[in-house]
Design an enzyme around this catalytic site. Sequence first.
Site, PDB file in Angstrom:
ATOM      1  N   ASP A  58       0.851  -1.194   0.000  1.00  0.00           N
ATOM      2  CA  ASP A  58       0.000   0.000   0.000  1.00  0.00           C
ATOM      3  C   ASP A  58       0.888   1.246   0.000  1.00  0.00           C
ATOM      4  O   ASP A  58       1.690   1.450   0.911  1.00  0.00           O
ATOM      5  CB  ASP A  58      -0.900  -0.016   1.244  1.00  0.00           C
ATOM      6  CG  ASP A  58      -1.791   1.208   1.315  1.00  0.00           C
ATOM      7  OD1 ASP A  58      -2.579   1.401   0.384  1.00  0.00           O
ATOM      8  OD2 ASP A  58      -1.684   1.965   2.284  1.00  0.00           O
ATOM      9  N   THR A  66      -0.553   4.646  -4.645  1.00  0.00           N
ATOM     10  CA  THR A  66       0.696   4.329  -5.359  1.00  0.00           C
ATOM     11  C   THR A  66       0.688   4.979  -6.735  1.00  0.00           C
ATOM     12  O   THR A  66       1.666   5.598  -7.148  1.00  0.00           O
ATOM     13  CB  THR A  66       0.857   2.796  -5.494  1.00  0.00           C
ATOM     14  OG1 THR A  66       0.716   2.204  -4.208  1.00  0.00           O
ATOM     15  CG2 THR A  66       2.211   2.434  -6.070  1.00  0.00           C
TER      16      THR A  66
END
Length: 495
Positions: free
Chosen positions: A69, A103
Amino acid sequence: MALAFDEFGRPFIILREQEKKSRLRGLDAQKANIAAAKAVARILRTSLGPKGMDKMLQSPDGDVTITNDGATILEQMDVDNQIAKLMVELSRSQDYEIGDGTTGVVVMAGSLLEQAEKLLERGIHRSGLLRVMRWHRGLPVNRCKRELAEIAVKAVLAVADLERKDVNLDLIKVEGKVGGKLEDTELIYGIVVDKDMSHPQMPKRIENAKIAILTCPFEPPKPKTKHKVDIDTVEKFQTLREQEQKYFDEMVQKCKDAGATLVICQWGFDDEANHLLMNRNLPAVRWVGGVELELIAIATGGRIVPRFQELTPEKLGKAGLVREKSFGTTKDRMLYIEKCANSRAVTIFIRGGNKMMIEETKRSLHDALCVARNLIRNNSIVYGGGSAEIACSVAVEAAADRHPGVEQYAIRSFADALDAVPLALAENSGLSPIDTLTADNNPHCGIDCNDVGTTDMKEQNVFETLIGKQQQILLATQVVKMILKIDDVISPSEY
């Protein structure tokens, strides 16, 4: 550097700090800033997509976190550079606003800066690049993923306010317990509390429970001032004990008179009160946290009572079933409060082989809950798997032809930068990035990360929320504009 003396004749050194400061200006400053941002984007690039790699991070205390994550990786990284900190803030903004795509937004910003660097080296002024940024903003856990996705959607729909198109994620409690397997993860329409009954002989199952939710302890009242009690005879001790027992007796009686069949208390109580509760057949749970008390009150429709004198039948919470559940051969027990009067508070109960697996599942579920929430806020979708970025890139490339002069170079570079997300997805999935990107002119064409056999995201049913994708491009361009505007960096001296 100069030597001086104070009024007592003690010497001290005066340092001319301003002279020692390092300074970068113009193109050098921009290149240094871009290099710092690219370094952060490079770290996250390999974690993008379903086949992205995990990162292992160790905190100063020795705690180890394994995750892919983006927001968590950047949150745990020790970043000193100011521009790199901007990238961390960028990821955090995406996490707070959308909850997903943390991301991708950093990878996109890194790619935009990489393309901007090439244009700056060719002598194109940054004002042209900034103008393009402003212009473009107007354009358009794997093996159990099915079960976890269904749990996330059911949880969001259970607490959603469809009239206002809003979801309060605080009403969804995510609890985890080591043991069992990931497939044992369940959605409970109620609350799970990591507590057990205060006495082992209390009933473990209560149907049609009427719950007294208390923030006052089962203790005799204490004077506010300092006090001292001298007991020098057996009679005095007996009187004190009888008085304490009377206090406990009154407290338990008030709960019974209100009609309570279960007491949930924020504070503890001593053995005498516990014994009395058991004898009076009034099950009790102690040391329940404030947040959990609030959720129990919301779910059961009860009121949190701060004093025994205020306890009335109307303030009791109602639940169809309260049960204590044991896990495996361990002595771990948890309390399930189900079939509540108000089912708008739910719990996702995660099982897993170890703590790291549970924590990573919690993070994945948080992303899934945010996606479901975003769809309720705005149900517009785009095709995922890099399809939206490829379509945007083609549209921007076509628009570049309508802009004469140097500005079209900046527009084409923006189009190239948008390809960074699908390229990274292809690399992380073990595919040839260039071949995959140039294979098809289908507007739904994306990256076949899961080897389904087709790059058509419409066939694969891979979607993303439009609001999430818009926010990604918006935040990425904002931070790139901010970095490109900096042309002078003054750093403090190091001694």
